[in-house]
Design a protein around this motif. Sequence first.
Motif, PDB file in Angstrom:
ATOM      1  N   HIS A   1     -12.031  -2.421  15.188  1.00 43.50           N
ATOM      2  CA  HIS A   1     -12.919  -3.582  15.256  1.00 43.50           C
ATOM      3  C   HIS A   1     -12.312  -4.814  14.583  1.00 43.50           C
ATOM      4  O   HIS A   1     -13.020  -5.603  13.962  1.00 43.50           O
ATOM      5  N   GLY A   2     -11.005  -4.950  14.673  1.00 42.60           N
ATOM      6  CA  GLY A   2     -10.329  -6.120  14.128  1.00 42.60           C
ATOM      7  C   GLY A   2     -10.170  -6.122  12.622  1.00 42.60           C
ATOM      8  O   GLY A   2      -9.929  -7.181  12.023  1.00 42.60           O
ATOM      9  N   GLU A   3     -10.277  -4.960  11.986  1.00 45.25           N
ATOM     10  CA  GLU A   3     -10.104  -4.893  10.540  1.00 45.25           C
ATOM     11  C   GLU A   3      -8.675  -5.265  10.148  1.00 45.25           C
ATOM     12  O   GLU A   3      -7.745  -5.090  10.922  1.00 45.25           O
ATOM     13  N   ASP A   4      -8.543  -5.774   8.942  1.00 49.17           N
ATOM     14  CA  ASP A   4      -7.217  -5.998   8.371  1.00 49.17           C
ATOM     15  C   ASP A   4      -6.671  -4.649   7.936  1.00 49.17           C
ATOM     16  O   ASP A   4      -7.417  -3.787   7.472  1.00 49.17           O
ATOM     17  N   ILE A   5      -5.369  -4.460   8.086  1.00 49.94           N
ATOM     18  CA  ILE A   5      -4.753  -3.211   7.638  1.00 49.94           C
ATOM     19  C   ILE A   5      -3.696  -3.531   6.587  1.00 49.94           C
ATOM     20  O   ILE A   5      -3.115  -4.614   6.576  1.00 49.94           O
ATOM     21  N   ARG A   6      -3.490  -2.567   5.713  1.00 51.89           N
ATOM     22  CA  ARG A   6      -2.459  -2.730   4.701  1.00 51.89           C
ATOM     23  C   ARG A   6      -1.979  -1.351   4.262  1.00 51.89           C
ATOM     24  O   ARG A   6      -2.652  -0.350   4.475  1.00 51.89           O
ATOM     25  N   LEU A   7      -0.825  -1.342   3.614  1.00 57.03           N
ATOM     26  CA  LEU A   7      -0.252  -0.122   3.077  1.00 57.03           C
ATOM     27  C   LEU A   7      -0.281  -0.237   1.557  1.00 57.03           C
ATOM     28  O   LEU A   7       0.342  -1.116   0.980  1.00 57.03           O
ATOM     29  N   ASP A   8      -1.058   0.641   0.923  1.00 55.83           N
ATOM     30  CA  ASP A   8      -1.183   0.663  -0.533  1.00 55.83           C
ATOM     31  C   ASP A   8      -0.456   1.877  -1.094  1.00 55.83           C
ATOM     32  O   ASP A   8      -0.163   2.829  -0.369  1.00 55.83           O
ATOM     33  N   VAL A   9      -0.217   1.850  -2.381  1.00 56.91           N
ATOM     34  CA  VAL A   9       0.367   2.987  -3.087  1.00 56.91           C
ATOM     35  C   VAL A   9      -0.498   3.261  -4.318  1.00 56.91           C
ATOM     36  O   VAL A   9      -0.925   2.326  -5.004  1.00 56.91           O
ATOM     37  N   ILE A  10      -0.750   4.527  -4.577  1.00 57.15           N
ATOM     38  CA  ILE A  10      -1.407   4.924  -5.817  1.00 57.15           C
ATOM     39  C   ILE A  10      -0.460   5.860  -6.556  1.00 57.15           C
ATOM     40  O   ILE A  10      -0.008   6.862  -6.009  1.00 57.15           O
ATOM     41  N   LEU A  11      -0.159   5.483  -7.803  1.00 57.98           N
ATOM     42  CA  LEU A  11       0.741   6.252  -8.654  1.00 57.98           C
ATOM     43  C   LEU A  11      -0.080   6.963  -9.718  1.00 57.98           C
ATOM     44  O   LEU A  11      -0.914   6.341 -10.387  1.00 57.98           O
ATOM     45  N   LEU A  12       0.159   8.273  -9.867  1.00 61.44           N
ATOM     46  CA  LEU A  12      -0.614   9.096 -10.796  1.00 61.44           C
ATOM     47  C   LEU A  12       0.298   9.914 -11.707  1.00 61.44           C
ATOM     48  O   LEU A  12       1.336  10.403 -11.261  1.00 61.44           O
TER      49      LEU A  12
END
Length: 116
Positions: A90-101
């Motif tokens: 539905h036209g959402e913005d996309i992104r690539l995130d990183v979570i470091l644990l």
Amino acid sequence: MKRQIAEKRGRQGEGRAAAWLQLKGWRILGKRVRTPAGEIDIVAKRGNIIAFVEVKWRAKKADLDHAIDEYRLSRVAAAVEAVAHTYATHGEDIRLDVILLAPGSMPRHIVNAWQP
């Protein structure tokens, strides 16, 4: 044996990251999403954003600084390209995130980590 232990810890880290994202208001759309180009650890949505999240778990907090690099991110980005259309319908913005644990530390969330 080492590979099995690493796999188990990775799955536990992904579970913790997903729970943390949910506490921050994200809805989890997918976990361990397999694509022809590779795997995406978590797909999450909040508002008009779809985040494809790479999770890295390390036994020591100091090792997190070297857990992700451009090569690894480019592989995840290729996997995202393969399935982004399935999630962003539905036209959402996309992104690539990183979570470091790491044990004893708060999750480190790197927002929009991939910008080629």
